[in-house]
Design a protein around this motif. Structure first.
Motif, PDB file in Angstrom:
ATOM      1  N   TYR A  32       0.849  -1.222   0.046  1.00 48.63           N
ATOM      2  CA  TYR A  32       0.026   0.046  -0.117  1.00 48.63           C
ATOM      3  C   TYR A  32       0.854   1.399   0.035  1.00 48.63           C
ATOM      4  CZ  TYR A  32      -4.128  -2.735   1.134  1.00 48.63           C
ATOM      5  OH  TYR A  32      -5.429  -3.456   1.211  1.00 48.63           O
ATOM      6  N   GLY A  33       0.276   2.295  -0.798  1.00 53.74           N
ATOM      7  CA  GLY A  33       0.741   3.714  -0.326  1.00 53.74           C
ATOM      8  C   GLY A  33       0.238   4.014   0.808  1.00 53.74           C
ATOM      9  N   MET A  34       1.044   5.065   1.372  1.00 52.02           N
ATOM     10  CA  MET A  34       0.565   5.323   2.935  1.00 52.02           C
ATOM     11  C   MET A  34       0.490   6.797   2.852  1.00 52.02           C
ATOM     12  SD  MET A  34      -0.045   2.790   4.355  1.00 52.02           S
ATOM     13  CE  MET A  34      -0.344   3.530   6.218  1.00 52.02           C
ATOM     14  N   GLY A  56       8.950   4.331  -5.359  1.00 52.46           N
ATOM     15  CA  GLY A  56       9.943   5.417  -5.330  1.00 52.46           C
ATOM     16  C   GLY A  56       9.345   6.737  -5.410  1.00 52.46           C
ATOM     17  N   VAL A  57       7.907   6.873  -4.673  1.00 57.98           N
ATOM     18  CA  VAL A  57       7.367   7.967  -4.657  1.00 57.98           C
ATOM     19  C   VAL A  57       7.196   8.643  -3.085  1.00 57.98           C
ATOM     20  CG1 VAL A  57       5.140   9.029  -5.091  1.00 57.98           C
ATOM     21  CG2 VAL A  57       6.189   7.376  -6.804  1.00 57.98           C
ATOM     22  N   THR A  69       9.053  15.147   7.444  1.00 58.12           N
ATOM     23  CA  THR A  69       9.645  14.049   6.620  1.00 58.12           C
ATOM     24  C   THR A  69       8.826  12.588   6.871  1.00 58.12           C
ATOM     25  OG1 THR A  69      11.940  14.779   6.920  1.00 58.12           O
ATOM     26  CG2 THR A  69      11.775  12.450   6.424  1.00 58.12           C
ATOM     27  N   ILE A  70       8.448  12.023   5.821  1.00 64.70           N
ATOM     28  CA  ILE A  70       7.664  10.725   5.923  1.00 64.70           C
ATOM     29  C   ILE A  70       8.713   9.646   5.649  1.00 64.70           C
ATOM     30  CG2 ILE A  70       6.864  10.728   3.452  1.00 64.70           C
ATOM     31  CD1 ILE A  70       4.317   9.652   4.444  1.00 64.70           C
ATOM     32  N   GLY A 100      -3.332   4.929  -0.930  1.00 65.35           N
ATOM     33  CA  GLY A 100      -3.063   5.822  -2.188  1.00 65.35           C
ATOM     34  C   GLY A 100      -1.727   6.248  -2.053  1.00 65.35           C
ATOM     35  N   ILE A 101      -1.450   7.349  -2.909  1.00 66.55           N
ATOM     36  CA  ILE A 101      -0.246   7.921  -3.124  1.00 66.55           C
ATOM     37  C   ILE A 101      -0.275   9.524  -3.533  1.00 66.55           C
ATOM     38  CG2 ILE A 101       0.305   7.347  -5.174  1.00 66.55           C
ATOM     39  CD1 ILE A 101       2.834   7.795  -2.522  1.00 66.55           C
TER      40      ILE A 101
END
Length: 121
Positions: A32-34, A56-57, A69-70, A100-101
């Motif tokens: 998952y995107g977080m 890499g997003v 910073t995530i 999502g992203i």
């Protein structure tokens, strides 16, 4: 199904730092995107940051770039938000989201209950 639990909120003086954590359980977390969102009193919920390491997003809202910073640790099923140089306008309930992203809430399938961050001037 994914369950998300945020922690790490609190009261801090302007210029201070906090680190929010979000722990996930349920389905395979690493897919998952977080994201992190926040909602200030009387305002709509807004995007803060998102991460999907497999692509890499990493994305940030302009208002937090250079200060927040995530990051994530898939081995611990966790995503973090390191918040530095906090301002009173960062005061909000911060929510963790999965799926999502991008900045749109409807990209995300699962949400935590939120953790309160208050920044005093």
């Amino acid at each position: 199904q994914v369950q998300l639990v945020e922690s790490g909120g609190g009261l801090v003086q302007a210029g201070g730092s906090l680190r929010l954590s979000c722990t996930a359980s349920g389905r395979t977390f690493s897919w998952y995107g977080m994201g992190w969102f926040r909602q200030a009193p009387g305002k709509e919920r807004e995007f803060v940051a998102a991460i999907r390491m497999s692509l890499g997003v990493i994305k940030y809202a302009d208002s937090v770039k250079g200060r927040f910073t995530i990051s994530r640790d898939n081995a611990k099923n966790a995503v973090y938000l390191q918040m530095n140089s906090l301002k009173p306008e960062d005061t909000a309930v911060y929510y963790c989201a999965a799926g999502g992203i991008g900045p749109r809430e409807d990209e995300y399938d699962f949400w935590g209950q939120g953790t309160q961050v208050a920044v005093s001037s």
